[in-house]
Design a protein around this motif. Structure first.
Motif, PDB file in Angstrom:
ATOM      1  N   PRO A 335     -52.622 -43.724  -6.811  1.00 49.26           N
ATOM      2  CA  PRO A 335     -51.499 -43.317  -7.672  1.00 49.26           C
ATOM      3  C   PRO A 335     -51.283 -41.805  -7.685  1.00 49.26           C
ATOM      4  N   MET A 336     -52.374 -41.030  -7.730  1.00 50.36           N
ATOM      5  CA  MET A 336     -52.226 -39.579  -7.770  1.00 50.36           C
ATOM      6  C   MET A 336     -51.696 -39.037  -6.449  1.00 50.36           C
ATOM      7  N   LYS A 338     -49.483 -40.482  -4.577  1.00 53.47           N
ATOM      8  CA  LYS A 338     -48.032 -40.668  -4.640  1.00 53.47           C
ATOM      9  C   LYS A 338     -47.382 -39.670  -5.590  1.00 53.47           C
ATOM     10  N   ARG A 339     -48.020 -39.424  -6.720  1.00 52.97           N
ATOM     11  CA  ARG A 339     -47.433 -38.522  -7.715  1.00 52.97           C
ATOM     12  C   ARG A 339     -47.378 -37.084  -7.209  1.00 52.97           C
ATOM     13  N   SER A 342     -44.682 -36.756  -4.599  1.00 54.27           N
ATOM     14  CA  SER A 342     -43.366 -36.760  -5.256  1.00 54.27           C
ATOM     15  C   SER A 342     -43.083 -35.428  -5.931  1.00 54.27           C
ATOM     16  N   LEU A 343     -44.086 -34.884  -6.599  1.00 56.16           N
ATOM     17  CA  LEU A 343     -43.928 -33.621  -7.313  1.00 56.16           C
ATOM     18  C   LEU A 343     -43.668 -32.468  -6.359  1.00 56.16           C
ATOM     19  N   ARG A 346     -40.179 -32.301  -4.220  1.00 57.28           N
ATOM     20  CA  ARG A 346     -38.890 -32.168  -4.915  1.00 57.28           C
ATOM     21  C   ARG A 346     -38.107 -30.976  -4.381  1.00 57.28           C
TER      22      ARG A 346
END
Length: 346
Positions: A335-336, A338-339, A342-343, A346
């Motif tokens: 999960p991290m 992916k996060r 994504s962060l 941007r």
């Protein structure tokens, strides 16, 4: 991804685990176990191979940018590194430092993965000590996009790697015994040739992967590579440790990696087992968590005087590390990853 190589990650991570079990019982203070540090060399060579396998052509064809590549690697290594670093810092027993400013100096270099550039054990082995290898990986990732043009011509890459190898062997010969770990085992610059060896192996893999290699030939290659590795491993006690830290194992590790990357033999069928592949997938978590668990158990032994026979304690601790690694991989690492991507994208 090549399943056999993923499974090998788990096998070599287990060797590193065994190398660190001496902290809980003297039975493991023997060559068979302690030589397991070769697992780190394997990871570095494998890193060069896998990064080239996944990204070299995409970078050459400009299908991804350098920034996209670097973001992917940051998302891969930093979240779990920071989590284990903070856990080690909170526990209070995993750093050698005197005074608040010194503590923060150690913490900052660990946080930024620059501690392995400082040839003092108090720095490169501070907090969660296996993380020193991430300093090396970080340098590999920074350099890789700039090495891609070099890798277009395998002869040029081979020449640069050969020159680096010659300089390393000469430097190792003239290094005092007390300094070899700081300069030749943990230093990211002197471990870069391990990564180059992996990149060279990828070029060899490209030339061999479509060859018509039968099951018998593939099996003989795999068995031969394992036999070669074991010959080097058991004969290593007679070799100065400074060479065993990297260059001594280049040949046997390369033989194992290239033979199993082709996935042509019977041993590859065994390594393609789903459980072994799953073990390889959690190997990063396993690697960063295992020493924390071993040292915590050793501290419990010291404080309470408790003692559990090693043949009971070690399998139990191994299972604990596996369990925590599975939880980490599924509920934190993925999960991290992916996060963070994504962060930063941007």
């Amino acid at each position: 991804m090549i399943d056999t190589l993923t499974s090998l990650r788990f096998i070599f991570a287990t060797m590193v685990f065994g190398a660190h079990c001496y902290v809980i019982d003297g039975f493991f203070d023997a060559h068979f176990f302690k030589e397991g540090f070769v697992g780190v060399s394997f990871f570095f060579v494998l890193s060069g191979f896998i990064i080239a396998y996944n990204y070299q052509k995409r970078l050459q064809d400009k299908k991804i940018t350098k920034r996209t590549f670097w973001v992917a690697r940051i998302a891969r290594i930093y979240p779990l590194h920071w989590l284990t670093l903070f856990l080690a810092a909170i526990s209070g027993g995993y750093v050698v430092a005197s005074g608040v400013l010194d503590w923060f100096g150690h913490f900052l270099t660990s946080l930024t993965l620059t501690n392995a550039y400082i040839p003092e054990a108090g720095y490169f082995f501070s907090f969660n000590s296996p993380s020193w290898s991430l300093c090396c990986e970080q340098l590999f990732y920074i350099c890789f996009p700039f090495l891609v043009p070099l890798a277009r011509d395998w002869r040029r890459l081979l020449g640069v790697s050969g020159l680096a190898a010659a300089l390393i062997v000469a430097g190792m010969y003239f290094t005092p015994e007390n300094d070899i770990k700081g300069y030749w085992y943990v230093n990211p610059v002197t471990r870069l040739p391990d990564f180059l060896v992996g990149m060279l192996l990828f070029r060899l893999y490209e030339r061999l992967k479509d060859r018509n290699i039968g099951r018998l030939q593939g099996s003989l290659l795999e068995i031969g590579s394992v036999a070669l590795f074991l010959a080097f491993y058991f004969g290593a006690a007679e070799i100065p440790k400074v060479y065993r830290y990297s260059c001594f194992y280049w040949l046997p590790v390369a033989a194992v990696l290239i033979s199993f990357s082709l996935q042509k033999g019977m041993l590859s069928r065994i390594l393609s087992n789903r459980l072994l592949v799953a073990g390889g997938e959690i190997s990063y978590s396993f690697y960063l968590i295992h020493l924390f668990i071993l040292l915590s158990y050793a501290e419990w032994q010291k404080e309470t005087g408790g003692h559990i026979a090693w043949y009971i304690a070690v399998p139990l601790l191994f299972c604990v590390v596996i369990g925590l690694s599975l939880l980490s991989y599924r509920y934190f690492e993925k999960p991290m990853n992916k996060r963070v991507k994504s962060l930063l994208n941007r």
